[in-house]
Every structure is written in C-alpha cells, then in structure tokens.
Design an enzyme around this catalytic site. Structure first.
Site: not given
Length: 510
Positions: A164, A188, A191, A241, A296, A395
């Site tokens: 995301f 993909k 969402e 993740s 990240c 994290e």
C-alpha cells in the site's frame, strides 16, 4: 484519457466508487460478491469499494496473459522499444493525475506522491533500453567450425503483489522490466489504494500495449494464494512485510515458481561525532517522517555515537514543531495521515509501549495530530531506546523515530549487523576512511554515506539482505532483467556435409 483521473481525483461524496479488475484490456466488474473499503485517509471517510477477486477471476487474468504472451514475446525489440517510449511519455504527461490518486487513497502529500511517480518513471526509462539489456554473448570458433552464443528469453506469465505504501512506483518496478523482457503480467495491488493500478492499465492500453499483456486483479489472501498456486504463472515478485514475504516465497517456490519477495526493515542511521549535526538532523527528520514513515527505506532508528547524541537530539527536537501535518492535497502540508485508522492506532500504541519500556518521549505525536476525523498522527521522537525494547525491534512503519546511544563506531556497526533485517543503512561522517570501512563492514543491501535513504537509481538494483529479502535477485535494474528472463546457450555448427561422421565420444572443444 482523463476518465479514470476525473473519476477518482475529484473530492468524493455520497456513494462509494466501485473499483474493478482490469482483464484482457478492459475493466471487468468483480463477480465474487466480496469487496473491501477504500478510504480517503485525510478525511477518515470511505471513498471507494474495491472488488475482491475469486480464484476463477485470477485464472481469467492468467489465461488472458497466457493468450497474449506468444504474440507479445515475438514482437521485435525495436517495436517493443518504440512502445515503451510511448508508455514513458504517457506516464510523464499524466504524472500529476496518478499522484492525485495516490494522495487521495494513501494519504501522502502531493509532492511526495509526485516524487513516487518520478522514481517509478525512472525504471520505465531504463526499460526503454531493452535491446541493450537483453544482449547476449557470442563466441566464434569455440571449437573447430562451432560457435556458441547465449540469449535471454522471457518466462511467460509473471505476477506482482505490491504494497500500500507505494501504489504506483513499486508496480512500475515490476511490470516495466517484466513486460519489456517479453512477459505478460498480472498485478495484484494493495486493496487499500488500488485506483492507480487501474489508471495505469488504461494508460498502457492507450500507448498500444496489446490486450492481455497487463492485467490487474484486486483482492485479499484468496487472490494472493490463487496467484502463488496458479500453474500458468512462472514467477512472482512481492514487496511487503517479512512474515508475508516468507509465506509468499515458501508457497510460490513450493509450486515451482521463481520468487523474489522483499520484506520488512529496521533501517539505522549512524551519526558519528564528527558529522555535520545540522545536516544529520535535517536528514533524520526527512527520512524518518516523510510519507508518515510508511516507507520500507524510512530511517526508524538513529544511532548516535559518543558526544553526538545530545546535540543531535536537540537539533531534531528544534525542527519537529515546524513539520506541517495535514491533508496531502493541501500544498502547505509536509506529512499526511496514515493509510487506515487501524494502522494509525497500532503505530500510536508504540509511543505508550516505548515509554513503558523506559524510552524517553521527547515529542509525542498523539498530542500534535490534527483532529478532523482523518487518520493522523504527529511526529514522535523517542530517546534512550535500547535494543531490548519493542520500539527498537519492531518495524513500526509510522512517524516514530527512535534514538539509541552508543559509545563507539564498533558498537553502532554491531547493532546494525545483529539486527534480523538488512534493508538499508546510512552513516553520517566527515571521515572518508571511516565511510569506506563502513561500507565494507556493514551487513545491509543498500548503504548511504551522508545519504539517509539510499534507494538505488534505476540502472542498479533495489533490495536488502537477511530477513529483508527472500530469493536470490533484487528488484529492477540488471537483476530485475535477470529475474524476468532465463538464459539459453546455443551451440551451432554449419559444416560441409562431406565432413560429417559418427562420433560416439564426448564432445571435444579442441
């Protein structure tokens, strides 16, 4: 070509906009009966409803890609290059439209969203040189009358599962090299902010990309598992993740796929006593709080060495009240909201955890967050964080910056090298010898020297070490081209038929 931009970038009210799949060159409404909400994080209101794909819908996308692959891979490199230049121009011309979609669904400020598109565009530009990137090798007269040459060929249907936090850039890092190499692609996206992917699909169609070469399916774990298990999908790229990256790698490889799965991070920025403290403080604030820390490659831990600590904390603390937090569409805002209410609450909980574990809360972002219903959290600074604390180990993925104090350079490097993650790391110093030793000593995939976020340019490759990467190859750049192709070596001879004879011995090269 503004329909999608107009549809999603205007302020939404009333009924939520439906966001559908893109399969075989057109929008396809979901038939699974399942969907998920999409929010405007700055307002805290639902703005869209995204269809979730069933196994059958993922299969439809994979089959469309399979049908498109043979003719796409046969297209000449010169024609493919011409098309990529058109793609580059369209993405460039519509960069602000894409950026507005990112701001409205992710929350990052518009300037940051434009920067995201620009970094994705760099990879598209790199792929405009695909004829050079796919050049093989040739050895004439390897043996008498025999030539040997190597070529790289596409895998077939490949897929990308993206996060995301960079809904346009990370997909570009995947689909651009994959398609340039001659593969067909199934994306993909997250969402949580899916609209940019559908808009990109329309731009690719306008550029002239054949139907089926690029497909988008939305969804949750059902769609992810369908991709990982699909027999027609040869390779999967993933960013997310670490626990999910490990799952994607293990599941995908168990089904015979090539997988690159980029996981989480706990990026350290080491500040030595000889560093320019003002420069380091500016870098820490920018790298720690940009995009609300949802990167990240964000700096989440500062390691202050020796007497640098007090001056560094003071310099950062002085800058924090000047960080403007607000709606990303407001040009005055420097940091937007977090992507969902649940994520905001999770990040906020670390402030309380840190204090309970003994960290000193220098600045509490809960006290400065705008109170307008959006998913906001102000900037937080925690001092005296130690490696045993959860705020050090986890994290956090939000605007929470921790400071750990150590006495020596060796202690600082040990902290980085003992950490289970190995994504990015930075060192701030004026000493070139120490900097050179650091890049030799440190165990991380991307290293910055007086650069807080060392994301490589497009003609190098992006990726970490240790639990930040599952698989052998990093993303985009030369390793990206290698990931989306496989090598083939051809040994050929065109002899005089009169010299042909039966020889049952081992092939000779002398």
């Amino acid at each position: 070509m503004t329909e999608v931009a107009d549809q999603f970038t205007e302020e939404r009210s009333g009924e939520a906009t439906r966001i559908s799949h893109w399969i075989d060159g057109k929008r396809v409404e979901g038939a699974s009966g399942r969907s998920g909400p999409v929010y405007n994080p700055a307002l805290g209101v639902q703005s869209g409803e995204v269809d979730f794909a069933s196994v059958e819908e993922v299969d439809a996308a994979a089959q469309a890609a399979k049908r498109a692959f043979e003719s796409w891979r046969s297209l000449s490199l010169s024609r493919r290059t011409e098309l990529f230049f058109r793609i580059r121009e369209l993405v460039h011309d519509h960069a602000e439209d894409i950026a507005r979609l990112l701001t409205l669904e992710h929350g990052k400020v518009l300037s940051d969203a434009k920067g995201e598109v620009a970094r994705g565009l760099e990879v598209i530009e790199f792929c405009c040189g695909i004829p050079e990137l796919l050049k093989g090798g040739y050895s004439e007269q390897a043996s008498t009358g025999i030539d040997v040459y190597s070529i790289r060929q596409p895998l077939g249907v490949v897929a990308g599962i993206t996060p995301f936090n960079f809904p346009a850039m990370v997909p570009m890092w995947m689909w651009a090299p994959a398609i340039a190499c001659g593969n067909a692609f199934v994306l993909k996206p997250s969402e949580k902010d899916p609209s940019a992917s559908v808009y990109t699909a329309e731009l690719l169609k306008e550029a002239g990309l054949p139907d089926g070469v690029f497909n988008v399916v939305h969804g949750d774990k059902v769609a992810v598992d369908a991709i990982l298990e699909h027999p027609e999908i040869a390779a999967v790229s993933f960013v997310g993740s670490t626990p999910i990256a490990r799952y994607v790698y293990e599941t995908g490889t168990a089904h015979g796929k090539r997988v690159q799965a980029l996981g989480g991070a706990k990026n350290h920025m080491i500040v030595l006593p000889d560093a320019d403290i003002d420069m380091a403080a500016d870098a820490a604030v920018s790298a720690g709080y940009g995009s609300a820390g949802e990167r990240c490659m964000a700096v989440s831990m500062l390691v202050a060495v020796g007497h640098a600590a007090d001056d560094l904390v003071s310099a950062i603390q002085e800058r924090l009240p000047k960080v403007v937090v607000g709606d990303g569409m407001n040009p005055d805002s420097e940091m937007g909201p977090l992507v969902t209410r649940e994520h905001r609450d999770k990040v906020a909980s670390y402030i309380e955890k840190g204090a309970a574990e003994g960290a000193k809360v220098v600045t509490d972002g809960r006290e400065s967050a705008p109170d307008n219903g959006g998913f906001f959290l102000g900037v937080t600074l925690l001092d005296e964080v130690t490696p045993e604390m959860e705020v050090y180990k986890d994290e956090i993925f939000g605007p929470v910056l921790g400071i750990t104090r150590v006495d020596t350079y060796e202690e600082a490097v040990r902290l980085v090298n003992e950490n289970p993650y190995g994504n990015g790391v930075a060192l701030f110093t004026r000493d070139g010898g120490v900097a050179r030793q650091f890049q030799f000593d440190v165990k991380a995939g991307m290293v910055g020297v007086n650069v807080p976020i060392p994301v490589p340019v497009a003609y190098y490759s992006f990726g970490g070490w240790k639990s930040s990467l599952f698989g052998d190859l990093h993303i985009y750049g030369p390793e990206g081209i290698q990931f989306y192709t496989r090598g083939k070596v051809v040994t050929s001879r065109w002899p005089d038929p009169a010299t042909s004879k039966v020889d049952l011995g081992f092939p000779q090269t002398r």
